[in-house]
Every structure is written in C-alpha cells, then in structure tokens.
Design an enzyme around this catalytic site. Structure first.
Site, mmCIF file in Angstrom:
data_model
loop_
_atom_site.group_PDB
_atom_site.id
_atom_site.type_symbol
_atom_site.label_atom_id
_atom_site.label_comp_id
_atom_site.label_asym_id
_atom_site.label_seq_id
_atom_site.Cartn_x
_atom_site.Cartn_y
_atom_site.Cartn_z
ATOM 1 N N LYS A 11 -6.804 -0.673 -3.423
ATOM 2 C CA LYS A 11 -5.610 -1.114 -4.170
ATOM 3 C C LYS A 11 -4.975 -2.327 -3.508
ATOM 4 O O LYS A 11 -4.688 -3.329 -4.160
ATOM 5 C CB LYS A 11 -4.579 0.038 -4.267
ATOM 6 C CG LYS A 11 -5.094 1.291 -4.948
ATOM 7 C CD LYS A 11 -4.026 2.361 -5.059
ATOM 8 C CE LYS A 11 -3.520 2.889 -3.734
ATOM 9 N NZ LYS A 11 -4.559 3.576 -2.917
ATOM 10 N N ARG A 86 2.900 8.047 -8.076
ATOM 11 C CA ARG A 86 1.916 8.913 -7.438
ATOM 12 C C ARG A 86 2.080 10.361 -7.856
ATOM 13 O O ARG A 86 1.318 11.209 -7.401
ATOM 14 C CB ARG A 86 2.133 8.847 -5.930
ATOM 15 C CG ARG A 86 1.109 8.045 -5.190
ATOM 16 C CD ARG A 86 1.565 8.016 -3.756
ATOM 17 N NE ARG A 86 0.487 7.845 -2.864
ATOM 18 C CZ ARG A 86 0.166 6.687 -2.314
ATOM 19 N NH1 ARG A 86 0.819 5.606 -2.613
ATOM 20 N NH2 ARG A 86 -0.807 6.628 -1.465
ATOM 21 N N ARG A 120 -10.545 0.501 8.625
ATOM 22 C CA ARG A 120 -9.611 -0.563 8.225
ATOM 23 C C ARG A 120 -8.821 -1.083 9.433
ATOM 24 O O ARG A 120 -8.382 -0.331 10.295
ATOM 25 C CB ARG A 120 -8.618 -0.026 7.191
ATOM 26 C CG ARG A 120 -7.469 -1.010 6.905
ATOM 27 C CD ARG A 120 -6.607 -0.621 5.751
ATOM 28 N NE ARG A 120 -6.239 0.766 5.748
ATOM 29 C CZ ARG A 120 -5.826 1.435 4.667
ATOM 30 N NH1 ARG A 120 -5.741 0.821 3.511
ATOM 31 N NH2 ARG A 120 -5.512 2.697 4.744
ATOM 32 N N ARG A 150 -3.585 1.380 11.200
ATOM 33 C CA ARG A 150 -2.437 2.162 10.716
ATOM 34 C C ARG A 150 -2.455 3.547 11.359
ATOM 35 O O ARG A 150 -3.513 4.149 11.514
ATOM 36 C CB ARG A 150 -2.525 2.311 9.188
ATOM 37 C CG ARG A 150 -1.720 1.272 8.445
ATOM 38 C CD ARG A 150 -2.022 1.240 6.980
ATOM 39 N NE ARG A 150 -1.902 2.501 6.281
ATOM 40 C CZ ARG A 150 -2.080 2.644 4.967
ATOM 41 N NH1 ARG A 150 -2.371 1.590 4.233
ATOM 42 N NH2 ARG A 150 -1.974 3.807 4.393
ATOM 43 N N ARG A 161 -4.530 13.129 2.894
ATOM 44 C CA ARG A 161 -4.149 12.148 1.858
ATOM 45 C C ARG A 161 -5.059 12.268 0.635
ATOM 46 O O ARG A 161 -4.598 12.146 -0.499
ATOM 47 C CB ARG A 161 -4.204 10.732 2.439
ATOM 48 C CG ARG A 161 -2.993 10.412 3.312
ATOM 49 C CD ARG A 161 -3.250 9.278 4.277
ATOM 50 N NE ARG A 161 -3.612 8.025 3.641
ATOM 51 C CZ ARG A 161 -4.134 6.989 4.292
ATOM 52 N NH1 ARG A 161 -4.348 7.063 5.596
ATOM 53 N NH2 ARG A 161 -4.425 5.878 3.654
HETATM 54 P P1 AP5 Z 1 -7.333 -1.075 0.924
HETATM 55 O O1 AP5 Z 1 -7.332 -2.188 -0.043
HETATM 56 O O2 AP5 Z 1 -6.420 -1.162 2.081
HETATM 57 O O3 AP5 Z 1 -7.206 0.335 0.152
HETATM 58 P P2 AP5 Z 1 -5.945 1.045 -0.506
HETATM 59 O O4 AP5 Z 1 -6.372 1.606 -1.807
HETATM 60 O O5 AP5 Z 1 -4.772 0.120 -0.517
HETATM 61 O O6 AP5 Z 1 -5.764 2.236 0.513
HETATM 62 P P3 AP5 Z 1 -4.444 2.837 1.187
HETATM 63 O O7 AP5 Z 1 -4.912 3.637 2.360
HETATM 64 O O8 AP5 Z 1 -3.446 1.752 1.462
HETATM 65 O O9 AP5 Z 1 -3.953 3.771 0.082
HETATM 66 P P4 AP5 Z 1 -2.939 4.893 0.249
HETATM 67 O O10 AP5 Z 1 -2.605 5.129 -1.165
HETATM 68 O O11 AP5 Z 1 -3.419 6.056 1.017
HETATM 69 O O12 AP5 Z 1 -1.815 4.269 1.205
HETATM 70 P P5 AP5 Z 1 -0.374 3.683 0.927
HETATM 71 O O13 AP5 Z 1 -0.085 2.650 1.923
HETATM 72 O O14 AP5 Z 1 -0.184 3.384 -0.505
HETATM 73 O O15 AP5 Z 1 -8.861 -0.931 1.461
HETATM 74 C C1 AP5 Z 1 -9.212 0.067 2.409
HETATM 75 C C2 AP5 Z 1 -10.342 -0.449 3.297
HETATM 76 O O16 AP5 Z 1 -11.519 -0.648 2.505
HETATM 77 C C3 AP5 Z 1 -10.062 -1.794 3.975
HETATM 78 O O17 AP5 Z 1 -10.665 -1.806 5.233
HETATM 79 C C4 AP5 Z 1 -10.737 -2.813 3.043
HETATM 80 O O18 AP5 Z 1 -11.135 -3.970 3.751
HETATM 81 C C5 AP5 Z 1 -11.930 -2.018 2.529
HETATM 82 N N1 AP5 Z 1 -12.312 -2.334 1.155
HETATM 83 C C6 AP5 Z 1 -11.479 -2.570 0.098
HETATM 84 N N2 AP5 Z 1 -12.187 -2.796 -1.025
HETATM 85 C C7 AP5 Z 1 -13.494 -2.674 -0.680
HETATM 86 C C8 AP5 Z 1 -14.723 -2.781 -1.408
HETATM 87 N N3 AP5 Z 1 -14.724 -3.041 -2.718
HETATM 88 N N4 AP5 Z 1 -15.884 -2.576 -0.743
HETATM 89 C C9 AP5 Z 1 -15.884 -2.286 0.584
HETATM 90 N N5 AP5 Z 1 -14.768 -2.187 1.338
HETATM 91 C C10 AP5 Z 1 -13.586 -2.376 0.701
HETATM 92 O O19 AP5 Z 1 0.529 4.988 1.245
HETATM 93 C C11 AP5 Z 1 0.612 5.474 2.565
HETATM 94 C C12 AP5 Z 1 1.520 6.686 2.598
HETATM 95 O O20 AP5 Z 1 2.854 6.302 2.185
HETATM 96 C C13 AP5 Z 1 1.140 7.827 1.648
HETATM 97 O O21 AP5 Z 1 0.187 8.714 2.241
HETATM 98 C C14 AP5 Z 1 2.500 8.513 1.428
HETATM 99 O O22 AP5 Z 1 2.844 9.319 2.535
HETATM 100 C C15 AP5 Z 1 3.468 7.329 1.395
HETATM 101 N N6 AP5 Z 1 3.647 6.823 0.017
HETATM 102 C C16 AP5 Z 1 3.256 5.609 -0.462
HETATM 103 N N7 AP5 Z 1 3.571 5.499 -1.762
HETATM 104 C C17 AP5 Z 1 4.172 6.654 -2.109
HETATM 105 C C18 AP5 Z 1 4.717 7.152 -3.342
HETATM 106 N N8 AP5 Z 1 4.659 6.424 -4.477
HETATM 107 N N9 AP5 Z 1 5.256 8.389 -3.325
HETATM 108 C C19 AP5 Z 1 5.329 9.121 -2.204
HETATM 109 N N10 AP5 Z 1 4.816 8.732 -1.023
HETATM 110 C C20 AP5 Z 1 4.245 7.504 -0.977
HETATM 111 MG MG MG Z 2 -2.867 0.126 0.374
#
Ligand code: AP5
Ligand code: MG
Length: 203
Positions: A11, A86, A120, A150, A161
């Site tokens: 994402k 979410r 990552r 992270r 997660r």
């Molecule tokens: P990346 O692009 O970073 O993936 P991502 O989908 O953004 O993954 P996240 O871990 O950020 O998602 P998340 O939803 O768990 O975390 P968030 O920060 O939103 O890519 C990942 C890796 O893969 C990288 O190394 C990249 O280089 C590689 N990659 C990407 N695309 C690729 C491809 N096509 N091929 C190969 N490699 C690739 O949330 C974190 C925490 O915050 C949550 O757990 C929760 O506690 C809280 N939170 C956030 N939003 C909410 C909400 N709306 N409600 C409640 N709690 C929330």
């Molecule tokens: Mg992300």
C-alpha cells in the site's frame, strides 16, 4: 480514493507513486500514528500500546484523527487514504465524511507477506521504503540517511497483524462490493503500479 490490502501488500509503496502522479496527498493512518509516536504526543503514547501488539488503534481515536486531516485545505481536490478504513465502523464513519471515487484493493498471497515485512527498511528522513533484497547498504539510496526497521516489523507482531487483517479488514472487500477494483500485488512493484494506473484511467 482508498487503498485496501493486507500488511505488506504494498500500500505505502504504491500510494507514494499514485500521489506523485496525480498530485494528491498521501494519508496513511499508520504513518500518522508513527509520527505521533516519534513526537511522544498523548495520541502517540496511546497508539503505541496497540501498534506494538499488532492490534488496531480504537475506531473512535482513528476516525477523529482522519476527520481532522480530511478537513485540511490540501484535501479539497482529492486524497488517497492508505490503511484506512480498517474496520466496518471506520468505513461507516468515512461514508459520513466523504464520497469515494475509487476503492482499490492490492491482492497478495499471504505467504509473501512475512518476508516483505520483516525485510522492509524505511528511511527516517525521507520516508522511503525499501526491501533488503534490493539494498546494497544500510543507507537510504535517495538521501544517504541510515535506514531503520519499524518496531512492529518483527515476526510475532506481523502474525498478529495478518490475523487482525483477516478478521477485521478483509470483510471490507465485501462491504464495498462491486465498487472494489482489485489488482494483482504479487507482481513486481512497477507492474503493480501499471495495473493501478490502468484502473484509475478507466474511472
Ligand atoms: P509496503 O508498501 O510498505 O506495504 P504496506 O502495505 O504499506 O504494509 P504496512 O506494513 O505498512 O501495512 P500495515 O497495514 O500493516 O501498516 P500500517 O502502517 O498501515 O511494502 C512492504 C515491503 O514490501 C517493503 O519492503 C516494500 O519494499 C516491499 N514491496 C512492496 N511492493 C512490493 C512488490 N510488488 N514486490 C516485492 N516487494 C514489494 O499500520 C501499522 C499499525 O498502525 C497497524 O497494525 C495498527 O496498529 C495501526 N493502524 C494503522 N491504521 C489504522 C486504522 N485505520 N485503524 C486502527 N489502527 C490502525
Ligand atoms: Mg504502509
């Protein structure tokens, strides 16, 4: 538009490119919580207790933060929400705030997620996101800052997660029904972006 997808689906990687191409703000609730954690605000302290455990921050806290953000001037011509909504309650809350032009889902096989997340590395200065498989040093290729991992990118938290995603976020695909456009996120990142642009240009 909103971007749905499991943890590690790509994402953040895709959001950065989409927002650059279309000139809209990238609103990532995860990034907003991490910024607050870094600044040790009350919101950050609260969010940390949930994020470190791989659980969701409570809906009312998250919704209030997003509502505030969407009221800012830079959202007037559109925005991309990454990682929000979410839960069904968050989606209901969002519906009361705005209409959506696109619900985009990045679909990735679960067995790829763990490796993507534990490998990552992110840049604390320019927010660039990388994977160890493509890095040749621990410095950011864009700005030379030392890359970091992270705190929630460890195996135990990632498993939690992914469970939380399956239980609380995946049901949003059914919630949004026919409005959901899915792209194959198992492809290399540049191919995923091409698929996304095709979807967006067809709207
Ligand atoms: P990346 O692009 O970073 O993936 P991502 O989908 O953004 O993954 P996240 O871990 O950020 O998602 P998340 O939803 O768990 O975390 P968030 O920060 O939103 O890519 C990942 C890796 O893969 C990288 O190394 C990249 O280089 C590689 N990659 C990407 N695309 C690729 C491809 N096509 N091929 C190969 N490699 C690739 O949330 C974190 C925490 O915050 C949550 O757990 C929760 O506690 C809280 N939170 C956030 N939003 C909410 C909400 N709306 N409600 C409640 N709690 C929330
Ligand atoms: Mg992300």
């Amino acid at each position: 538009m909103i971007l749905l997808g499991a943890p590690g689906a790509g994402k953040g990687t895709q959001a950065a490119q989409i927002c650059k191409k279309y000139g809209i703000p990238h609103i990532s609730t995860g990034d907003m919580f991490r910024e607050n954690m870094g600044n040790n605000t009350e919101l950050g302290k609260l969010a940390k207790t949930y994020i470190d455990a791989g659980k969701l921050v409570p809906d009312e806290v998250t919704l209030a933060m997003v509502k505030d953000r969407l009221e800012r001037d830079d959202c007037k011509n559109g925005f991309l929400l990454d990682g929000f909504p979410r839960t069904i309650a968050q989606a209901d809350g969002l519906k009361a705030l705005t209409s959506l032009d696109c619900v985009l889902n990045i679909d990735v096989n679960t067995d790829l997620l763990l490796n993507r997340i534990t490998g990552r590395r992110i840049c604390p200065k320019c927010a660039g996101t990388y994977h160890i498989s493509t890095l040749t040093s621990d410095l950011c290729p864009a700005c030379n800052e030392k890359l970091v991992q992270r705190a929630d990118d460890n195996e135990a938290t990632v498993k939690s997660r992914i469970d939380v995603y399956n239980a609380q976020t995946k049901p949003l695909i059914e919630y949004y029904g026919k409005s959901v456009k899915s792209v194959d996120g198992n492809q290399p990142a540049d191919k995923v972006f091409e698929s996304i642009v095709k979807v967006l240009e067809a709207i």
